[in-house]
Every structure is written in structure tokens, then in C-alpha cells.
Design a protein around this motif. Structure first.
Motif, PDB file in Angstrom:
ATOM      1  N   GLU A   1     -12.409  14.771  -6.107  1.00 44.50           N
ATOM      2  CA  GLU A   1     -12.292  16.086  -6.701  1.00 44.50           C
ATOM      3  C   GLU A   1     -11.277  16.054  -7.833  1.00 44.50           C
ATOM      4  N   LEU A   2     -11.730  16.465  -9.004  1.00 43.13           N
ATOM      5  CA  LEU A   2     -10.808  16.594 -10.135  1.00 43.13           C
ATOM      6  C   LEU A   2     -10.099  17.910  -9.927  1.00 43.13           C
ATOM      7  N   ILE A   3      -8.776  17.887  -9.701  1.00 42.83           N
ATOM      8  CA  ILE A   3      -8.128  19.158  -9.384  1.00 42.83           C
ATOM      9  C   ILE A   3      -7.293  19.730 -10.515  1.00 42.83           C
ATOM     10  N   ALA A   4      -6.823  18.910 -11.409  1.00 42.80           N
ATOM     11  CA  ALA A   4      -6.066  19.454 -12.536  1.00 42.80           C
ATOM     12  C   ALA A   4      -6.056  18.429 -13.650  1.00 42.80           C
ATOM     13  N   SER A   5      -6.017  18.919 -14.881  1.00 40.41           N
ATOM     14  CA  SER A   5      -5.890  17.952 -15.963  1.00 40.41           C
ATOM     15  C   SER A   5      -5.148  18.549 -17.147  1.00 40.41           C
ATOM     16  N   GLU A   6      -4.502  17.685 -17.882  1.00 37.31           N
ATOM     17  CA  GLU A   6      -3.813  18.048 -19.110  1.00 37.31           C
ATOM     18  C   GLU A   6      -4.217  16.992 -20.120  1.00 37.31           C
ATOM     19  N   GLY A   7      -4.004  17.282 -21.373  1.00 33.48           N
ATOM     20  CA  GLY A   7      -4.366  16.252 -22.335  1.00 33.48           C
ATOM     21  C   GLY A   7      -4.126  16.704 -23.756  1.00 33.48           C
ATOM     22  N   LEU A   8      -4.285  15.764 -24.662  1.00 34.09           N
ATOM     23  CA  LEU A   8      -4.132  16.049 -26.080  1.00 34.09           C
ATOM     24  C   LEU A   8      -5.389  15.521 -26.745  1.00 34.09           C
ATOM     25  N   ALA A   9      -6.099  16.433 -27.430  1.00 34.72           N
ATOM     26  CA  ALA A   9      -7.405  16.061 -27.975  1.00 34.72           C
ATOM     27  C   ALA A   9      -7.288  15.028 -29.092  1.00 34.72           C
ATOM     28  N   ARG A  10      -6.156  14.999 -29.761  1.00 34.22           N
ATOM     29  CA  ARG A  10      -6.058  14.099 -30.904  1.00 34.22           C
ATOM     30  C   ARG A  10      -4.814  13.230 -30.846  1.00 34.22           C
ATOM     31  N   LEU A  11      -4.705  12.449 -29.809  1.00 38.31           N
ATOM     32  CA  LEU A  11      -3.611  11.489 -29.742  1.00 38.31           C
ATOM     33  C   LEU A  11      -4.112  10.223 -29.077  1.00 38.31           C
ATOM     34  N   GLY A  12      -3.973   9.110 -29.770  1.00 33.80           N
ATOM     35  CA  GLY A  12      -4.460   7.863 -29.197  1.00 33.80           C
ATOM     36  C   GLY A  12      -4.061   6.685 -30.066  1.00 33.80           C
ATOM     37  N   GLY A  13      -4.672   5.552 -29.783  1.00 38.30           N
ATOM     38  CA  GLY A  13      -4.364   4.324 -30.509  1.00 38.30           C
ATOM     39  C   GLY A  13      -4.535   4.456 -32.022  1.00 38.30           C
ATOM     40  N   ASP A  14      -5.469   5.345 -32.451  1.00 33.95           N
ATOM     41  CA  ASP A  14      -5.652   5.567 -33.889  1.00 33.95           C
ATOM     42  C   ASP A  14      -4.344   5.969 -34.560  1.00 33.95           C
ATOM     43  N   ASP A  15      -3.544   6.744 -33.842  1.00 26.49           N
ATOM     44  CA  ASP A  15      -2.281   7.203 -34.423  1.00 26.49           C
ATOM     45  C   ASP A  15      -1.303   6.046 -34.570  1.00 26.49           C
ATOM     46  N   PHE A  16      -1.367   5.095 -33.634  1.00 25.02           N
ATOM     47  CA  PHE A  16      -0.504   3.914 -33.764  1.00 25.02           C
ATOM     48  C   PHE A  16      -0.945   3.077 -34.978  1.00 25.02           C
TER      49      PHE A  16
ATOM     50  N   LEU B   1      -4.958   6.629 -22.051  1.00 24.81           N
ATOM     51  CA  LEU B   1      -4.640   6.689 -23.482  1.00 24.81           C
ATOM     52  C   LEU B   1      -5.652   5.805 -24.206  1.00 24.81           C
ATOM     53  N   GLY B   2      -6.612   6.456 -24.851  1.00 31.39           N
ATOM     54  CA  GLY B   2      -7.689   5.712 -25.510  1.00 31.39           C
ATOM     55  C   GLY B   2      -7.420   5.560 -26.987  1.00 31.39           C
ATOM     56  N   GLY B   3      -8.499   5.408 -27.761  1.00 30.53           N
ATOM     57  CA  GLY B   3      -8.357   5.263 -29.195  1.00 30.53           C
ATOM     58  C   GLY B   3      -8.088   6.603 -29.864  1.00 30.53           C
ATOM     59  N   GLY B   4      -8.721   7.650 -29.342  1.00 36.54           N
ATOM     60  CA  GLY B   4      -8.615   8.941 -30.001  1.00 36.54           C
ATOM     61  C   GLY B   4      -8.031  10.062 -29.177  1.00 36.54           C
ATOM     62  N   THR B   5      -8.049   9.928 -27.854  1.00 37.70           N
ATOM     63  CA  THR B   5      -7.597  11.038 -27.008  1.00 37.70           C
ATOM     64  C   THR B   5      -6.690  10.569 -25.892  1.00 37.70           C
ATOM     65  N   PHE B   6      -5.860  11.505 -25.464  1.00 38.59           N
ATOM     66  CA  PHE B   6      -5.037  11.267 -24.289  1.00 38.59           C
ATOM     67  C   PHE B   6      -5.423  12.271 -23.215  1.00 38.59           C
ATOM     68  N   ASP B   7      -5.668  11.772 -22.040  1.00 38.28           N
ATOM     69  CA  ASP B   7      -6.051  12.600 -20.900  1.00 38.28           C
ATOM     70  C   ASP B   7      -5.237  12.202 -19.706  1.00 38.28           C
ATOM     71  N   THR B   8      -4.724  13.172 -18.986  1.00 37.63           N
ATOM     72  CA  THR B   8      -4.124  12.822 -17.701  1.00 37.63           C
ATOM     73  C   THR B   8      -4.640  13.814 -16.673  1.00 37.63           C
ATOM     74  N   SER B   9      -5.091  13.301 -15.548  1.00 32.95           N
ATOM     75  CA  SER B   9      -5.732  14.148 -14.556  1.00 32.95           C
ATOM     76  C   SER B   9      -5.312  13.753 -13.163  1.00 32.95           C
ATOM     77  N   ALA B  10      -5.291  14.746 -12.280  1.00 34.43           N
ATOM     78  CA  ALA B  10      -5.026  14.480 -10.868  1.00 34.43           C
ATOM     79  C   ALA B  10      -6.345  14.603 -10.127  1.00 34.43           C
ATOM     80  N   ILE B  11      -6.622  13.598  -9.314  1.00 35.61           N
ATOM     81  CA  ILE B  11      -7.887  13.561  -8.591  1.00 35.61           C
ATOM     82  C   ILE B  11      -7.578  13.331  -7.122  1.00 35.61           C
ATOM     83  N   SER B  12      -8.253  14.066  -6.251  1.00 38.32           N
ATOM     84  CA  SER B  12      -8.058  13.796  -4.828  1.00 38.32           C
ATOM     85  C   SER B  12      -9.201  12.913  -4.345  1.00 38.32           C
ATOM     86  N   LEU B  13      -8.888  12.012  -3.440  1.00 32.02           N
ATOM     87  CA  LEU B  13      -9.883  11.112  -2.865  1.00 32.02           C
ATOM     88  C   LEU B  13      -9.860  11.312  -1.366  1.00 32.02           C
ATOM     89  N   GLU B  14     -11.041  11.484  -0.803  1.00 29.48           N
ATOM     90  CA  GLU B  14     -11.142  11.595   0.645  1.00 29.48           C
ATOM     91  C   GLU B  14     -12.425  10.866   1.009  1.00 29.48           C
TER      92      GLU B  14
END
Ligand SMILES: Nc1ncnc2c1ncn2[C@@H]1O[C@H](COP(=O)(O)OP(=O)(O)OP(=O)(O)O)[C@@H](O)[C@H]1O
Ligand SMILES: [Mg+2]
Length: 495
Positions: free
Chosen positions: A205-220, A187-200
Motif C-alpha cells: 500500500e502506497l500510503i504517503a508520498s512527497e516529491g519534486l517534479a523537476r529535480l534529478g540528475g539533469d540538474d547535476f 532520485l532519477g534523471g528528471g524527478t525526485f520521489d520519496t514514498s512510504a509503502i506498507s508491506l504485509e
């Protein structure tokens, strides 16, 4: 010199690659060393200034006009679109100007020793759900500003690289480490990103992600002003941000000082109640991501499969966010030691050939085409490359045409609804015209030719072959198989 640069909405952070270490750049700002450059631009005496200079102009009232969260402003526009209130300056130019200022500051007053003409190779990043045109704009702006971009990652992947690096020493102890998954909540200043990454091992490997382009600390920040009854302006929002950053888990009152009146006291419980719907929206996205993990047979509730939820980004320091996340994820929650710097350090590690990390990223957006429906005037959407597809891939379509000209309207989007229609952050790509009618096969310009229904063309068979490359480019070869002619198009976002 190699750098990892996290071009952030609020803070741009730079980490250098130096003999297996990744120190942060600190900028000398009036004798104080600051580990970021603020994402602010201002017009002062008709001149565009950026970063710390713009922050000062905004604070002392010498700015005729100021833009905070420059990345958010730029990413909402097409690269050649003019920025409101900055006449004659396009989105691409504004980003370039900011990065040029960053390069100057790195050379002239940072702790890193960089000769003025040194080539600066930079690993850079964008939010995971960024549209292609924002990816293009970011790379192009870095290039124009005098950096040599060596790669573009998704921000949460970079944070996962940093997390894994913290643990690489223990991983090296074990002969063979099993594949693990980690979810990054950024959760940054302008965007929210959540992603699942596999590590081996050292493979990510970035395997899936969801997010909101305009949600972040600016809104607070906006909510702080709303709670205080103060009208938003760049100046007031900066004051709101400074006040917000003083919040501690035990705070009950927040003092907002906008300068031109007595400081206003805000009830923190009221502020958190206003923020709750936004925090809930980030949790809904995280649940969607968990659902996608389950679809892949990964149980996010099993600690052996999902190692943890890694919290990065400055807005996670907002106490109401920390509380909501602890309530939902409990012990799974892992706080980054330097939440602001995780992305930049991860980028520097990825830029370091001696770190030997391997990164593979899935597509983070849906890509498809609107076609003429066989019957009426309707258009139907054909989703060609689904989100989270790992490239490279080839997709084929075969059909019989009903019109003289194939007019393909490509687009990308963040999600598809239940009916398979594109929703969320739609971005059109350039149209493509292909002559289904063999008598037009040699004609290069087709956009101005009137398109008509041609039932007689049903005798022709058309084949489309899409190629999605590992470099993120998409091309299509369209062939009239029956008559033996074809054209190949490099597809691209409108710019
Ligand atoms: N102590 C704090 N309490 C509350 N919020 C904070 C605190 N410290 C920083 N923030 C907020 O975190 C946000 C900045 O976070 P971060 O630096 O991760 O964002 P960014 O990388 O610039 O943005 P993005 O990733 O969205 O492009 C700002 O809104 C800032 O006010
Ligand atoms: Mg960030």
C-alpha cells in the motif's frame, strides 16, 4: 508477452515476465548490449529519430535539433501542446514516437524473442507526484505506440514491489509476517520521489508520498557545465552526464570533454558544494514524509516500524548524494542491487499474475474546486480530496446558491499552504457549469450565459456528490434538491 516498462527521463528500462523470472531487455547497439534506451529525440535530415539512433545523431553532430530528457519536456506540457523547436509535433506525439521506437527495438534488436505482431502487455509507471494529465498522456502514448497498457503504478511503489520480492523467500518462511513500512528514495534523471509503502505479505500500500517534479540528475549535469563555465546545449549536457557518471567517492577532479576544445578539469569539491542545496531539498521532502508517518502513529526512527530507506534511481550514484544520505539515515539505508532497474523489475512483478501481489495506492495529489465566494468577487478554494486519501471515496457538499450558474473550476496540486490554498505544480481541470437557476435547467450550454448574483435563489438547496473510483476517475453529481433536477459530470484534466 508481459512487460514492465519504466519510461524514464534518462533511461527507459524494460523487464519481461518469464516463468517467475524478470530478465531485463538488452538492446543491441552496434554490437554492444545496453540495458536501456536513452530518452533522446533528434531531428536528422528533417526526420524525427528517437532513442539510440537519436543519441548517435547527437554525438556525431548530424542532428539539426535534439531533445534530451524527453519525458521531462513532455511532462511540462499539456498533451496537445506543441514541443518547442519541433514544429507540428505535440507532447503526446513525441512520447508516442519514442515508445513506438522502443517497441520496434524490442522486436528487432533486443535479446527478448518477440514476434513482430505479438501483443505486448505493459505495466507502466509515472513519478508519484505526477499530475493526472501526465498519467493520461503516458497511458495514451503507450496505447498509440502499439502496447496494451494493463496498469499504471507510481514509480516508487514499483520499486518497493521489487524490494519486497527480493525478500519474499524469507518472508514465506514465516507463517504470518507483521506489517512493515519502507521508504523509497528515488532520485532519477528528471524527478525526485520519496514514498512510504506498507508491506504485509504480498500486499502493498502506497500510503504517503512527497516529491519534486523537476529535480534529478539533469540538474547535476547543468552544475557540471556551470562549474566548467560551458554554456548548456543538449550535446554539452550529454558530455557532462558521461563525465559525471565516472565520479567515484574518491574522485577529486573531473574531466569534461565537450569536443571542440581541450578537456576542462573541474574541482569535485566545488561541484559538490554547488549540488548541496539540491540534495538538501530532497532531504527536506523526506523529512516531510517522516512527519506524515508520525501523524499516522508510525515512528520512522524505530527500526521495527520503518524497515529501511530504499535507495533507487541512478542519481543516487552521485557520490555527494550517497554521502548525505548515509549521514542522515545511517544503517537504515539500503541500496538497490540494480538501482536503474528496480522500477522496471517491480513493474514486471506487478504484471505477473503468478506473483500474486496486491497493490493499493493512495491519491498522490490534492484535488479541489474554486467556487464563487458568497459575498464579493473572490473565489474560495474548497479542497475536496486530500492527498494520501485511499480510494474509493465519496464526498458530499450541501449549500444554497448565490448565483444563477455554478461555475466550478477544478484543479489539482502538489501541496496546500497553511491557509489551505493550493500551491506547487497546479494543474487546472476542465470547468463545469451547473444551472442553479431552475429556469436554466434544460439549457445544455451555459458557459456563454452571463452569470449574475441572484439572492432570490437562496431558497434552493444544492447537493454535490463526488465519487472517486478505484480506477482514479472522479465524477460529480450536482442536484438542485429543492427543485428535483440533477446533472452528472465526468471530471478530467484539461487536455
Ligand atoms: N555513476 C553515476 N554517478 C552519478 N550519476 C549517475 C551515475 N549513473 C547514473 N547517474 C545518473 O542517474 C540519472 C538517471 O537515473 P535513472 O535511470 O534512475 O533516471 P530515470 O528513471 O531515467 O529518470 P526519472 O525516474 O526521473 O524519470 C542520470 O542523471 C544519470 O546521469
Ligand atoms: Mg526512474
Amino acid at each position: 508477452m508481459r512487460l514492465g516498462i519504466d519510461f524514464g527521463t534518462t533511461r527507459t528500462v524494460v523487464a519481461a515476465v518469464q516463468d517467475g523470472r524478470y530478465p531485463l531487455a538488452a538492446f543491441d547497439e552496434g554490437g554492444e548490449f545496453r540495458e536501456h534506451v536513452p530518452g533522446i529525440a533528434a531531428l536528422r535530415d528533417g526526420e524525427l529519430v528517437v532513442g539510440w539512433e537519436a543519441a548517435r545523431a547527437l554525438a556525431d553532430g548530424s542532428a539539426e535539433h535534439a531533445i534530451r530528457s524527453l519525458k521531462r519536456v513532455v511532462s511540462a506540457l499539456a498533451p496537445d501542446e506543441e514541443v518547442a523547436e519541433l514544429p507540428g509535433i505535440t507532447a503526446l506525439e513525441l512520447a508516442t514516437e519514442f515508445l513506438r521506437g522502443l517497441r520496434r527495438s524490442l522486436v528487432t534488436h533486443s535479446n527478448l524473442e518477440i514476434p513482430a505482431d505479438a501483443p505486448l502487455e505493459a505495466m507502466v509507471a509515472v513519478p508519484a507526484n505526477s499530475a493526472s494529465r501526465q498519467r493520461w498522456l503516458t497511458l495514451e502514448a503507450f496505447r498509440r505506440a502499439g502496447f496494451a497498457p494493463i496498469g499504471l503504478l507510481n514509480e516508487p511503489t514499483a520499486a518497493a514491489v521489487e524490494l519486497a520480492h527480493l525478500h519474499l523467500a524469507d518472508l514465506a518462511q514465516k507463517k504470518k509476517s507483521p506489517k512493515r513500512y519502507v521508504v523509497v528514495y528515488d532520485l532519477g534523471g528528471g524527478t525526485f520521489d520519496t514514498s512510504a509503502i506498507s508491506l504485509e505479505g504480498r500486499s502493498f500500500e502506497l500510503i504517503a508520498s512527497e516529491g519534486l517534479a523537476r529535480l534529478g540528475g539533469d540538474d547535476f549535469d547543468e552544475l557540471v557545465l556551470a562549474a566548467a563555465g560551458v554554456a548548456p546545449s543538449a550535446h554539452a549536457l550529454e558530455r557532462a552526464r558521461e563525465a559525471k557518471e565516472t565520479l567515484r567517492p574518491t574522485s577529486r577532479k573531473l574531466l569534461l570533454d565537450v569536443g571542440d576544445r581541450e578537456p576542462i578539469s573541474i574541482d569535485v569539491a566545488d561541484l559538490y558544494a554547488r549540488a548541496q542545496p539540491l540534495i538538501d531539498r530532497t532531504l527536506v521532502q523526506t523529512e516531510l514524509l517522516f512527519e506524515r508517518l508520525r501523524e499516522r502513529g508510525i515512528d520512522p526512527d524505530d527500526p521495527r516500524e520503518l524497515g529501511g530507506v530504499y535507495l533507487v534511481g541512478g542519481a543516487a550514484a552521485f557520490p555527494a548524494v550517497g554521502r548525505a544520505l548515509r549521514a542522515r539515515f545511517g544503517k537504515k539505508l539500503q541500496l538497490a542491487p540494480q538501482p536503474f532497474a528496480a522500477t522496471a523489475i517491480g513493474l514486471a512483478i506487478a504484471a505477473d499474475p503468478d506473483a500474486h501481489v496486491m497493490i493499493h495506492e493512495a491519491i498522490t495529489r490534492h484535488f479541489g474546486v474554486w467556487r464563487e465566494a458568497a459575498g464579493g468577487v473572490d473565489k474560495v478554494f474548497d479542497p475536496l480530496i486530500g492527498k494520501d486519501t485511499a480510494g474509493p471515496v465519496t464526498i458530499k457538499r450541501r449549500y444554497r446558491p448565490t448565483h444563477a450558474i455554478g461555475h466550478l473550476r477544478f484543479l489539482e496540486c502538489g501541496a496546500l499552504d497553511r491557509a489551505g490554498q493550493p500551491v506547487q505544480d497546479l494543474v487546472p481541470w476542465a470547468d463545469v457549469y451547473f444551472p442553479y437557476d431552475p429556469s436554466l435547467a434544460d439549457r445544455s450550454e451555459l458557459a456563454s450565459v452571463p452569470n449574475e448574483r441572484r439572492p432570490d435563489l437562496l431558497a434552493n438547496e444544492i447537493a454535490e456528490t463526488y465519487t472517486y473510483g478505484t480506477d482514479g476517475t472522479i465524477s460529480v453529481r450536482i442536484e438542485n434538491v429543492s427543485r428535483g433536477y440533477a446533472r452528472t459530470y465526468a471530471l478530467g484534466a484539461l487536455r
